[in-house]
Scaffold this motif. Structure first.
Motif, PDB file in Angstrom:
ATOM      1  N   ALA A  83      26.257 -14.801  17.505  1.00 20.86           N
ATOM      2  CA  ALA A  83      27.149 -13.742  18.392  1.00 20.86           C
ATOM      3  C   ALA A  83      26.243 -12.616  18.653  1.00 20.86           C
ATOM      4  O   ALA A  83      24.944 -12.765  18.582  1.00 20.86           O
ATOM      5  N   SER A  85      26.055  -9.151  21.830  1.00 22.32           N
ATOM      6  CA  SER A  85      26.985  -8.126  22.811  1.00 22.32           C
ATOM      7  C   SER A  85      28.028  -8.896  23.693  1.00 22.32           C
ATOM      8  O   SER A  85      28.764  -8.382  24.216  1.00 22.32           O
ATOM      9  N   HIS A  88      30.999 -14.293  20.628  1.00 20.97           N
ATOM     10  CA  HIS A  88      30.480 -14.889  19.675  1.00 20.97           C
ATOM     11  C   HIS A  88      30.867 -16.444  19.875  1.00 20.97           C
ATOM     12  O   HIS A  88      31.714 -16.500  20.833  1.00 20.97           O
ATOM     13  N   ILE A 114      34.679 -20.097  21.890  1.00 16.87           N
ATOM     14  CA  ILE A 114      33.870 -18.782  22.031  1.00 16.87           C
ATOM     15  C   ILE A 114      34.951 -17.790  22.041  1.00 16.87           C
ATOM     16  O   ILE A 114      36.122 -17.802  22.620  1.00 16.87           O
ATOM     17  N   GLY A 115      34.559 -16.518  21.804  1.00 18.48           N
ATOM     18  CA  GLY A 115      35.354 -15.145  21.716  1.00 18.48           C
ATOM     19  C   GLY A 115      34.625 -14.181  21.955  1.00 18.48           C
ATOM     20  O   GLY A 115      33.455 -14.180  22.313  1.00 18.48           O
ATOM     21  N   GLY A 116      35.326 -12.963  22.168  1.00 14.61           N
ATOM     22  CA  GLY A 116      34.677 -11.615  22.471  1.00 14.61           C
ATOM     23  C   GLY A 116      34.808 -11.445  23.812  1.00 14.61           C
ATOM     24  O   GLY A 116      35.178 -11.977  24.582  1.00 14.61           O
TER      25      GLY A 116
END
Lengths: 154, 800
Positions: A83, A85, A88, A114-116
């Motif tokens: 993870a 900036s 993640h 994938i996230g964020g």
């Protein structure tokens, strides 16, 4: 979001040399795009720090890489999680190395999640960005294998 | 105090909107223009997961950075402030400005970093290490309704926030006795208003004066009270500055979590603190998404296309917290039959939580989705009985002579003349010519459809949906106020007591006061005192300010005029009913007291004042919402007092290869009673139609199956631009409201309330020959082209 990764690449040299390179943290550090640092935490487990740019966003990524189910010098499962900036991600891929004339062929197939930030802002170009990053990895890897002096010097 | 008789001088005149000058010149004063000495800036750490327990937060690396002042976590904040207002009776659905213990949607604010600059604060956010333990989550609306789904708030026990069924009239009998019935489902996608200016707030705490100063880009009713309650300080310790321009809102600028967070930080750090959302903060966690709603509708009608009864179930996915959003299922009850004579209605309002961002009020407060469902029903009835869609509307419309008209759910519609508006639109648009144009487009190989929508804009904004959905709430007023002061030199100053977000309230107040006092509005100053110096106001929500602020200004001006008349009558030695007031002067039998004479007496000559009159010249009026003064009885209540009408007639052409829709013709008939300023009403209507085009064709906050939000920027959340918004022809009609001082009704939501329905109808008309239809908004270009291609494939297979 889910991401499927698959492909095959031809790399110069024998499979043994390719296998060694893929298991050498120093080689990986030079070949993984944006890799700032990579250290071994236990056998076949590494901590990695990356600085990446995907589409409109750029940022940092700290993660862990682990190699498992090794069948030297043929096949291995690599898993990545981390993870930063950028968001993640987790992913697992199986790669297989086989001789192909004077070259070696590397076949890989895997899935990621994938996230964020990357998922939210970069998703439309995520597939092409991942292809681009994988491409950069193999360009660097080919250079490593075509220039074994540098490899051994490291 | 009757309506002005005779000709109106300023009301309805095409006078310049006074606010426009500063906006056009780039001299608006927005929250980002507020510069406070020694100010700190906030950035927030977003949750990566749709649901996760917050195991630990390590801020040491962030705090070690030069220029970083503080890092606040949810646990620490929860000890210092009370949960934010939740209008429903669901005490276990607690909401704080930061996630406490558990994050409930991707992007939710997990920690706040305070630093010397916003850039530094953002950099430090990257150094905050949050350890999460991912939890099960639910994204889909119907899955959230399933009792086996993971509850977003485990303490609440389920995801159901609201499940209330109303039966108004003899629904079952009407269904049994109707020869024809149909059922359908339509879905309104999650979109919003997405203003160019994101939410922002600056706060300063003065420990010696014990006062909190707040500047915000805000459109929130009872904002100072909510701040005071959450911070556990007296309400008169909160001073909200209303002289801040708001760069767009249409409902969503409710910023209470942002404000409580920022104010708490200002108190904790004893320094001014500012939080201005960037686009990502705003899109994913500004808690400013709009309704996301599934409608299941059953309609009972006859062979003539007369609709007798409707059963509607509306299931809304409100996201992770309650906020005010479930109430958006309640407001449409005040116009649940649209402009039609439907005898009975069954309405089931359901709101579920999910692991998406929280909702906020959006233009129309749920009315636009409901109108989309009603208008789809009328289109389907027309198709079922083989009648023209306009003819079916004509047959079902409430007739002019039936007003005031009581609808089954307890609201009395004030006035309207739907048949005349429809006739004027058909004449203006040349309906037969429009059909010919449609045929020509089809002959050229395009798909072409005509769209029709007739709907109401309930306006006047009381809050009757609150007691209707929550019996513990006993609100029966939603007042607004005006004060007028005439100084010793005779200049008029009007105070209004809220921020404005583009509605032109300064123009409104000056126009109405000028009309009553017969003073040039351009000479009237309009000011906004801070909240401690303000009279009660409920801010510009519910399309209410022409009615409510207009009413308050009208009455305050009449009180002032009455004072002048009494002063003049005494000097002239006549009874008050024998003197005349005109253009500021009082006359009787040839004798005149000028404006200056009257003002001088009021300010300097107490000995000449009528007995009992206070010196100086000041009046005020607190306006109660017309008609809405009772609590609900048996699930029925008078909702808003006024009902503007709009009738959309549009032509859409769709390229069958790309699926791209174009709108060669957009005509809207609009009746909002007496128009106070035509420029403002026109601007509202044009903007509303553009907004409706976004909701119908482009805009959606999309989450993937893993709970990640895919549309966080304007690359993916598509807004209508000059390319998509067509020329709009507006056909005016005026049916004054009998319940308001000038006959005015609301227009702040005009255009938006019917355009999505009209666009959906037009596209479905366009693709009907292919045997396909669309039942979910937005109808994106890709979906249109895919469906057209799919239809071609099935046709080819059939022919084989």
């Amino acid at each position: 979001m889910k991401l499927d990764i698959a492909g095959s690449e031809h790399i110069p040299g024998a499979t043994e040399a390719l296998w060694r390179a893929l298991n050498d943290p120093a080689v990986l550090r030079r070949c993984i795009p944006g890799c700032q640092n990579m250290e071994e935490t236990s056998p076949d487990a590494y901590k990695i720090e990356m600085q990446l740019k995907v589409g409109a966003v750029s940022g940092s990524f700290q993660g862990e890489i682990a190699l498992a189910d090794k069948e030297p010098p043929k096949s291995c499962t690599i898993s990545v999680s981390g993870a930063g900036s950028l968001g993640h991600g987790t992913g697992t891929a199986r790669f297989t190395v086989e001789p192909d004339g004077a070259m070696s062929r590397l076949v890989y197939q895997g899935t990621g999640e994938i996230g964020g930030l990357v998922a939210g802002v970069g998703q439309r170009i995520l597939k092409s960005a991942s292809k681009y990053l994988i491409g950069r990895f193999f360009v660097a890897l080919r250079q490593e294998l075509e220039n074994p002096i540098r490899t051994t010097a490291a | 105090m009757s309506r002005p008789s005779g000709e109106l001088k300023f009301v309805s005149a095409k006078r310049r909107v006074r606010e426009d000058r500063r906006f056009v010149a780039g001299r608006g004063r927005y929250v980002a223009d507020i510069a406070l000495d020694n100010m700190l800036h906030v950035a927030v750490v977003p949750s990566r997961y749709p649901a996760a327990r917050i195991v630990s937060i390590d801020a040491s690396a962030a705090l070690a950075m030069p220029g970083v002042a503080y890092v606040l976590t949810g646990d620490r904040l929860a000890n210092a402030v009370d949960p934010l207002l939740n209008g429903l009776d669901t005490p276990n659905v607690k909401r704080y400005p930061l996630a406490v213990g558990q994050a409930r949607y991707v992007g939710e604010w997990v920690a706040a970093v305070v630093a010397d600059t916003r850039a530094l604060a953002e950099d430090a956010c990257e150094k905050v290490v949050v350890e999460y333990e991912p939890l099960p989550f639910v994204i889909d609306t119907e899955q959230a309704l399933d009792p086996s789904s993971p509850p977003v708030h485990p303490e609440h026990g389920s995801n159901v926030l609201l499940d209330k069924t109303f039966v108004w009239g003899e629904v079952e009998r009407d269904f049994a006795e109707s020869p024809r019935q149909l059922t359908f489902r339509v879905v309104w996608g999650r979109s919003s208003t997405v203003p160019i200016e994101t939410f922002g707030v600056a706060a300063k705490w003065d420990p010696w004066g014990e006062i909190l100063d707040v500047w915000a880009s805000i459109q929130m009713p009872k904002y100072p009270d909510q701040i005071a309650r959450a911070l556990r300080i007296p309400a008169n310790s909160v001073r909200v500055h209303h002289d801040v321009d708001v760069g767009g809102s249409y409902g969503v600028k409710r910023g209470i979590k942002q404000t409580v967070l920022t104010a708490h930080l200002a108190r904790t750090l004893d320094r001014p603190v500012r939080l201005i959302e960037d686009r990502l903060d705003n899109m994913r966690a500004g808690d400013a998404h709009g309704p996301e709603r599934i409608f299941d509708v059953e309609v009972a009608f006859n062979d003539e296309g007369i609709v007798r009864s409707v059963k509607m179930r509306a299931l809304d996915n409100v996201g992770a917290y309650a906020g005010r959003s479930p109430f958006q299922l309640g407001k449409p009850i005040g116009a649940i039959v649209g402009p039609y004579q439907i005898k009975s209605v069954q309405y089931r309002a359901q709101a579920v939580t999910s692991n998406k961002a929280a909702q906020e009020a959006v233009r129309g407060f749920g009315q636009a989705p409901t109108n989309y469902a009603i208008e789809t029903a009328i289109d389907k009835v027309a198709r079922a009985v083989g009648l023209d869609r306009i003819e079916v509307r004509r047959r079902n419309f409430i007739r002019k002579e039936q007003f005031p008209y009581l609808i089954p759910s307890g609201t009395q519609y004030d006035s309207g003349d739907y048949h005349t508006v429809l006739a004027k639109v058909l004449a203006h648009a040349d309906y037969d010519g429009l059909k010919r144009e449609q045929a020509e487009l089809r002959a050229r190989g395009l798909l072409a459809g005509i769209g029709i929508a007739a709907c109401l804009e309930p306006s006047g904004g009381n809050s009757s949906f609150e007691p209707l959905l929550n019996e513990k709430n006993t609100t029966t007023t939603w007042m607004d106020s005006c004060r007028i002061h005439v100084d010793a030199l005779g200049f008029v100053t009007v105070t209004i007591h809220t921020t404005s977000s583009g509605q032109g309230h300064e123009t409104l107040a000056a126009t109405v006061v000028g009309e009553v006092l017969e003073v040039d509005p351009d000479h009237i100053r309009v000011v906004r005192p801070d909240s401690l110096a303000s009279l009660p106001s409920n801010s510009p929500v519910g399309s209410r300010m022409a009615i409510m602020l207009g009413g308050a200004c009208f009455h305050a001006a009449h009180k002032l005029k009455d004072k002048l008349v009494r002063i003049g009558a005494k000097q002239l030695g006549r009874p008050e009913n024998e003197v005349a007031y005109a253009r500021g002067a009082v006359t009787a039998g040839g004798a005149t007291l000028s404006w200056t004479d009257l003002i001088t007496i009021a300010h300097r000559n107490f000995h000449l004042l009528p007995e009992g009159m206070e010196p100086g010249l000041e009046t005020m009026h607190v306006e109660q919402v017309p008609t809405g003064s009772k609590l609900p009885e048996n699930g029925r209540v008078q909702m808003y007092p006024c009902h503007s009408f709009e009738f959309h007639l549009i032509l859409i052409a769709v390229d069958p290869l790309t699926g791209k829709p174009e709108i060669p013709r957009y005509v809207i008939g609009h009746d909002c009673g007496t128009v106070i300023n035509p420029h403002i009403v026109r601007g509202m209507t044009l903007g509303g139609i553009a907004h409706g085009i976004g909701a119908a064709l482009l805009e959606e906050f999309v989450y993937d199956g893993e709970g990640q939000m895919l549309t966080q920027s304007f690359m993916d959340y598509l807004l209508p631009s000059a390319h998509e918004v067509p020329k709009v022809e507006i056909v005016h009609h005026c049916t004054p409201s009998p319940f308001t001082v000038l006959g005015q009704k609301g227009s702040g939501e005009s255009g938006y309330l019917g355009s999505p329905a009209a666009i959906s109808g037009a596209i479905n008309d366009a693709v009907a020959p292919l045997g396909i239809s669309f039942s979910k908004l937005p109808i994106r270009i890709a979906e249109i082209s895919d469906a057209i291609a799919g239809a071609a494939v099935s046709r080819a297979e059939e022919q084989r």
